[in-house]
Design an enzyme around this catalytic site. Structure first.
Site, PDB file in Angstrom:
ATOM      1  N   LYS A  85       1.015   2.087 -14.471  1.00  0.00           N
ATOM      2  CA  LYS A  85       0.785   0.686 -14.859  1.00  0.00           C
ATOM      3  C   LYS A  85      -0.505   0.196 -14.209  1.00  0.00           C
ATOM      4  CE  LYS A  85       2.007  -3.398 -13.262  1.00  0.00           C
ATOM      5  NZ  LYS A  85       0.770  -4.115 -13.620  1.00  0.00           N
ATOM      6  N   GLY A 105      -1.470  -1.984  -3.460  1.00  0.00           N
ATOM      7  CA  GLY A 105      -1.515  -3.425  -3.688  1.00  0.00           C
ATOM      8  C   GLY A 105      -1.103  -4.171  -2.437  1.00  0.00           C
ATOM      9  N   SER A 106      -0.509  -5.327  -2.644  1.00  0.00           N
ATOM     10  CA  SER A 106      -0.204  -6.194  -1.496  1.00  0.00           C
ATOM     11  C   SER A 106       1.008  -5.690  -0.719  1.00  0.00           C
ATOM     12  CB  SER A 106       0.082  -7.616  -1.994  1.00  0.00           C
ATOM     13  OG  SER A 106       1.166  -7.601  -2.887  1.00  0.00           O
ATOM     14  N   THR A 107       1.052  -6.048   0.545  1.00  0.00           N
ATOM     15  CA  THR A 107       2.193  -5.676   1.385  1.00  0.00           C
ATOM     16  C   THR A 107       3.462  -6.354   0.860  1.00  0.00           C
ATOM     17  OG1 THR A 107       0.736  -5.293   3.253  1.00  0.00           O
ATOM     18  CG2 THR A 107       3.040  -5.697   3.782  1.00  0.00           C
ATOM     19  N   LEU A 108       3.316  -7.572   0.347  1.00  0.00           N
ATOM     20  CA  LEU A 108       4.460  -8.294  -0.218  1.00  0.00           C
ATOM     21  C   LEU A 108       5.120  -7.486  -1.340  1.00  0.00           C
ATOM     22  CD1 LEU A 108       5.768 -11.249  -0.298  1.00  0.00           C
ATOM     23  CD2 LEU A 108       4.307 -11.574  -2.297  1.00  0.00           C
ATOM     24  N   VAL A 109       4.311  -6.992  -2.262  1.00  0.00           N
ATOM     25  CA  VAL A 109       4.871  -6.231  -3.390  1.00  0.00           C
ATOM     26  C   VAL A 109       5.325  -4.846  -2.909  1.00  0.00           C
ATOM     27  CG1 VAL A 109       4.354  -5.202  -5.637  1.00  0.00           C
ATOM     28  CG2 VAL A 109       3.652  -7.536  -5.158  1.00  0.00           C
ATOM     29  N   GLY A 110       4.618  -4.282  -1.936  1.00  0.00           N
ATOM     30  CA  GLY A 110       5.053  -2.993  -1.370  1.00  0.00           C
ATOM     31  C   GLY A 110       6.490  -3.078  -0.870  1.00  0.00           C
ATOM     32  N   GLU A 119       0.151   2.148  -0.406  1.00  0.00           N
ATOM     33  CA  GLU A 119      -1.165   1.898   0.201  1.00  0.00           C
ATOM     34  C   GLU A 119      -1.388   0.395   0.085  1.00  0.00           C
ATOM     35  OE1 GLU A 119      -4.650   0.904   0.522  1.00  0.00           O
ATOM     36  OE2 GLU A 119      -5.313   2.290  -1.061  1.00  0.00           O
ATOM     37  N   CYS A 167      -9.106  -3.101   0.508  1.00  0.00           N
ATOM     38  CA  CYS A 167      -8.047  -3.132   1.522  1.00  0.00           C
ATOM     39  C   CYS A 167      -8.598  -2.701   2.875  1.00  0.00           C
ATOM     40  CB  CYS A 167      -6.899  -2.239   1.095  1.00  0.00           C
ATOM     41  SG  CYS A 167      -7.412  -0.595   0.675  1.00  0.00           S
ATOM     42  N   GLU A 196      -4.727 -11.031   5.346  1.00  0.00           N
ATOM     43  CA  GLU A 196      -5.736 -10.403   4.491  1.00  0.00           C
ATOM     44  C   GLU A 196      -6.258 -11.443   3.499  1.00  0.00           C
ATOM     45  OE1 GLU A 196      -4.471  -7.335   1.602  1.00  0.00           O
ATOM     46  OE2 GLU A 196      -6.150  -6.180   2.367  1.00  0.00           O
TER      47      GLU A 196
HETATM   48  N1  LIG Z   1      -4.321  -2.472  -0.955  1.00  0.00           N
HETATM   49  C1  LIG Z   1      -5.118  -2.853  -1.911  1.00  0.00           C
HETATM   50  O1  LIG Z   1      -6.024  -2.130  -2.333  1.00  0.00           O
HETATM   51  C2  LIG Z   1      -4.867  -4.170  -2.581  1.00  0.00           C
HETATM   52  C3  LIG Z   1      -4.366  -5.250  -1.890  1.00  0.00           C
HETATM   53  N2  LIG Z   1      -4.178  -6.432  -2.544  1.00  0.00           N
HETATM   54  C4  LIG Z   1      -3.710  -7.590  -1.751  1.00  0.00           C
HETATM   55  O2  LIG Z   1      -2.757  -8.299  -2.501  1.00  0.00           O
HETATM   56  C5  LIG Z   1      -3.142  -9.653  -2.633  1.00  0.00           C
HETATM   57  C6  LIG Z   1      -2.615 -10.181  -3.924  1.00  0.00           C
HETATM   58  O3  LIG Z   1      -3.209  -9.512  -5.030  1.00  0.00           O
HETATM   59  P1  LIG Z   1      -2.279  -9.219  -6.280  1.00  0.00           P
HETATM   60  O4  LIG Z   1      -3.086  -8.931  -7.464  1.00  0.00           O
HETATM   61  O5  LIG Z   1      -1.309 -10.335  -6.411  1.00  0.00           O
HETATM   62  O6  LIG Z   1      -1.590  -7.875  -5.780  1.00  0.00           O
HETATM   63  P2  LIG Z   1      -0.239  -7.248  -6.240  1.00  0.00           P
HETATM   64  O7  LIG Z   1       0.277  -6.445  -5.127  1.00  0.00           O
HETATM   65  O8  LIG Z   1       0.614  -8.320  -6.837  1.00  0.00           O
HETATM   66  O9  LIG Z   1      -0.688  -6.315  -7.469  1.00  0.00           O
HETATM   67  C7  LIG Z   1      -0.900  -4.942  -7.422  1.00  0.00           C
HETATM   68  C8  LIG Z   1      -0.146  -4.273  -8.547  1.00  0.00           C
HETATM   69  O10 LIG Z   1       1.252  -4.473  -8.359  1.00  0.00           O
HETATM   70  C9  LIG Z   1       1.843  -4.986  -9.540  1.00  0.00           C
HETATM   71  N3  LIG Z   1       3.020  -5.783  -9.179  1.00  0.00           N
HETATM   72  C10 LIG Z   1       3.080  -7.117  -8.881  1.00  0.00           C
HETATM   73  N4  LIG Z   1       4.353  -7.482  -8.626  1.00  0.00           N
HETATM   74  C11 LIG Z   1       5.115  -6.374  -8.746  1.00  0.00           C
HETATM   75  C12 LIG Z   1       6.507  -6.107  -8.606  1.00  0.00           C
HETATM   76  N5  LIG Z   1       7.387  -7.063  -8.285  1.00  0.00           N
HETATM   77  N6  LIG Z   1       6.951  -4.838  -8.776  1.00  0.00           N
HETATM   78  C13 LIG Z   1       6.087  -3.849  -9.090  1.00  0.00           C
HETATM   79  N7  LIG Z   1       4.755  -4.044  -9.271  1.00  0.00           N
HETATM   80  C14 LIG Z   1       4.283  -5.286  -9.097  1.00  0.00           C
HETATM   81  C15 LIG Z   1       0.717  -5.754 -10.198  1.00  0.00           C
HETATM   82  O11 LIG Z   1       0.971  -5.971 -11.563  1.00  0.00           O
HETATM   83  C16 LIG Z   1      -0.459  -4.821  -9.947  1.00  0.00           C
HETATM   84  O12 LIG Z   1      -0.455  -3.780 -10.883  1.00  0.00           O
HETATM   85  C17 LIG Z   1      -4.656  -9.630  -2.518  1.00  0.00           C
HETATM   86  O13 LIG Z   1      -5.157 -10.875  -2.137  1.00  0.00           O
HETATM   87  C18 LIG Z   1      -4.814  -8.591  -1.467  1.00  0.00           C
HETATM   88  O14 LIG Z   1      -4.591  -9.160  -0.215  1.00  0.00           O
HETATM   89  C19 LIG Z   1      -4.437  -6.577  -3.875  1.00  0.00           C
HETATM   90  C20 LIG Z   1      -4.937  -5.543  -4.602  1.00  0.00           C
HETATM   91  C21 LIG Z   1      -5.227  -4.264  -3.995  1.00  0.00           C
HETATM   92  N1  BAL Z   2      -7.448   0.626  -1.957  1.00  0.00           N
HETATM   93  C1  BAL Z   2      -8.385   1.658  -1.897  1.00  0.00           C
HETATM   94  C2  BAL Z   2      -9.621   1.512  -1.141  1.00  0.00           C
HETATM   95  C3  BAL Z   2      -9.976   0.154  -0.671  1.00  0.00           C
HETATM   96  O1  BAL Z   2      -9.501  -0.854  -1.212  1.00  0.00           O
HETATM   97  O2  BAL Z   2     -10.769   0.067   0.253  1.00  0.00           O
END
Ligand SMILES: NC(=O)C1=CN([C@@H]2O[C@H](COP(=O)(O)OP(=O)(O)OC[C@H]3O[C@@H](n4cnc5c(N)ncnc54)[C@H](O)[C@@H]3O)[C@@H](O)[C@H]2O)C=CC1
Ligand code: BAL
Length: 500
Positions: free
Chosen positions: A193, A246-251, A269, A303, A400
């Site tokens: 996805k 993605g976010s720690t919240l969704v993780g 991650e 990240c 973050e």
């Molecule tokens: N580690 C990283 O590379 C990333 C960290 N983030 C962090 O997250 C914050 C929020 O960004 P968002 O776009 O809201 O991130 P997110 O964590 O909501 O989105 C990342 C992915 O998870 C999916 N997702 C959202 N809710 C879900 C659920 N309940 N179950 C399964 N998948 C779900 C989204 O559709 C997207 O594909 C950012 O401000 C940043 O701090 C965001 C993107 C990448």
């Molecule tokens: N999430 C992969 C690499 C980065 O955001 O720095």
């Protein structure tokens, strides 16, 4: 039938056309979602829609899982020798090379990152990642294990089966490559996805996956929202592993969903609040240049961004002066302009979130030393921003921000630096600047993070593992380590004459 997205780029840096289906990619076909609804794809430079993509639903995840399981049981998994998986991955990498600038242009259109950085980083690193895992595909191996003379024991590293992969919007193509590379090399089939904000490069990849000749069902792409398609993947009883960035919240939600359903294997991650520690004895020019890249590259939407910059007392004033001059020199503007370093943030939501953090920093008493404001009147542009006079408990120091916002903090000595740098719930990356190699390595070893950069920041390589300590994640991506995420290890005990 889903629509085809055809777009002509006529920009100062790239002229060319792209064309691919906007459907879900299931069993080698582009199809509408089962509700026939769509999601607008917004260009963050203008805030206007460029196209619509089909929206998937949990029912579409079920259809994709069935296709992936059929492919795993018949043409992939243990039925596709490593040499075949290697050849297909290499073919895919070659096709990506043929579409190199088209990918860079799509990332700039969809995400807002600059075309030139997409050309320098996202596209070549994604191709390198696919090639790297192509090289592993025919080298997956177990080992024989010494026990007793009347037994032969060996291990097999078998593919897990159908795996779910949920990726974010900050490096859309690169995160796809990091996920599909090791999963395909080890023989798994995939339900991926993409982020609802940045689906375009995944759909071009789908077209190339077909062109490369991967059997239908090996890679399936279900566009959609996190709380529908993402959640359905996390909860699915027939998906045995989920990998998430993605976010720690969704993780946390994904781990919870896995725990409540089939206890699927989970790798995460997640976020970061990475420290950059700059000692008096550094090469100051280099420390300034790398620190600027560390926080402002990709508009801070990384990240591993070096968002907390700790500078020793003796060099603090000079560092801040030069760091500010560097921030002032960064051109923020159209991602297709040849001199832009920074484009817009990815979405209105991210723009609002970042501006909210800037306001909270001010409200909690930190000083906006530079920037802190919107640029222009359309799109989601934010000035590179530097905070000073921040206290450890402030939100801008602890949380973050995922935007071009760095906090510069003074420290006294090594003990103070380590205490401040490790005072975070995250542990993804870290950096240290010193010309004294003993000091630099001692500090690198004491930083609680999955990556420690010495006299550099934001270095990633497909051969090198990447992942987090603490709440920055579970497991490692890239390198040989990532193969383990996608294999079950079976121990085979063969009796050579041992009698009951
Ligand atoms: N580690 C990283 O590379 C990333 C960290 N983030 C962090 O997250 C914050 C929020 O960004 P968002 O776009 O809201 O991130 P997110 O964590 O909501 O989105 C990342 C992915 O998870 C999916 N997702 C959202 N809710 C879900 C659920 N309940 N179950 C399964 N998948 C779900 C989204 O559709 C997207 O594909 C950012 O401000 C940043 O701090 C965001 C993107 C990448
Ligand atoms: N999430 C992969 C690499 C980065 O955001 O720095």
């Amino acid at each position: 039938m889903p629509e085809t997205f055809t777009y002509k780029f006529d920009t100062p840096v790239y002229k060319g056309e792209t064309s691919f289906s906007t459907g879900l990619f299931i069993n080698g076909q582009f199809v509408d979602g089962s509700n026939k609804t769509t999601i607008d794809v917004i260009n963050p430079t203008t805030g206007k829609a460029v196209t619509k993509i089909s929206e998937g639903t949990p029912a579409d995840v079920d259809i994709a899982v069935k296709a992936a399981q059929d492919a795993f049981d018949t043409v992939w998994g243990l039925n596709a020798p490593g040499a075949k998986r290697c050849a297909l991955l290499n073919k895919l990498a070659n096709l990506m090379e043929d579409h190199f600038d088209e990918f860079a242009a799509l990332e700039a259109l969809d995400n807002g990152k600059t075309f030139s950085w997409a050309q320098k980083a996202d596209v070549p690193e994604s191709i390198a990642c696919i090639k790297y895992y192509a090289g592993w595909a025919d080298k997956i191996r177990g080992s024989t294990i010494e026990t007793t003379e009347d037994k032969l024991v060996y291990t097999r590293h078998e593919p897990i089966g159908v795996v779910g992969q949920i990726i974010p919007w900050n490096f859309p193509l690169m995160m796809m490559a990091w996920k599909i590379g090791p999963a395909l090399a080890t023989g798994n089939t995939i339900i991926l996805k993409p982020s609802e904000f940045t689906p375009l490069t995944a759909l071009l990849m789908a077209k190339l996956i077909n062109e490369a000749g991967f059997p239908p069902g090996v890679v399936n792409i279900v566009n959609g929202y996190g709380n529908t398609v993402g959640q359905a993947i996390s909860e699915h009883m027939e998906i045995d592993k989920v990998a998430f960035t993605g976010s720690t919240l969704v993780g946390r939600k994904i781990m919870e969903a896995a725990a409540k359903t089939n206890l699927k294997n989970v790798t995460l991650e997640l976020g970061g609040k990475s420290p950059v520690v700059i000692f008096d004895d550094c090469d100051l020019e280099q420390a300034v240049a790398w620190s600027s890249h560390g926080i402002f590259w990709n508009h801070g939407q990384s990240c591993s961004a070096g968002s907390r910059i700790f500078v020793q007392e003796g060099v603090y004033d000079e560092f801040l002066k030069r760091f500010t001059e560097t921030a002032q020199s960064l051109k923020v503007g159209d991602p297709f302009s040849p001199d832009s370093y920074q484009g817009p943030q990815v979405s209105q939501i991210q723009y609002d979130r970042i501006m909210g953090y800037i306001e909270s920093g001010k409200a909690q008493g930190a000083t906006v030393h530079y920037g802190g404001h919107r640029i222009g009147t359309e799109g989601y542009f934010i000035s590179p921003t530097i905070f000073t006079n921040a206290e450890p408990n402030m939100k801008i120091v602890q949380e973050e921000i995922f935007g071009p916002v760095g906090v510069v903090v003074k420290f006294k000595d090594e003990v103070d630096a380590i205490q401040k740098a490790n005072d975070t719930s995250y542990g993804l990356a870290s950096a240290v600047f010193s010309q004294d190699i003993n000091r630099a390595l001692t500090i690198a070893h004491k930083l609680q993070a999955g990556t420690a950069w010495v006299n550099c920041v934001q270095q990633l390589h497909p051969n090198v593992p990447f992942g987090g300590y603490k709440q920055s994640g579970i497991g490692r991506e890239l390198g040989e380590h990532a193969l383990n995420n996608y294999c079950n290890v079976k121990a085979v005990h063969v009796n050579l004459g041992h009698r009951q």
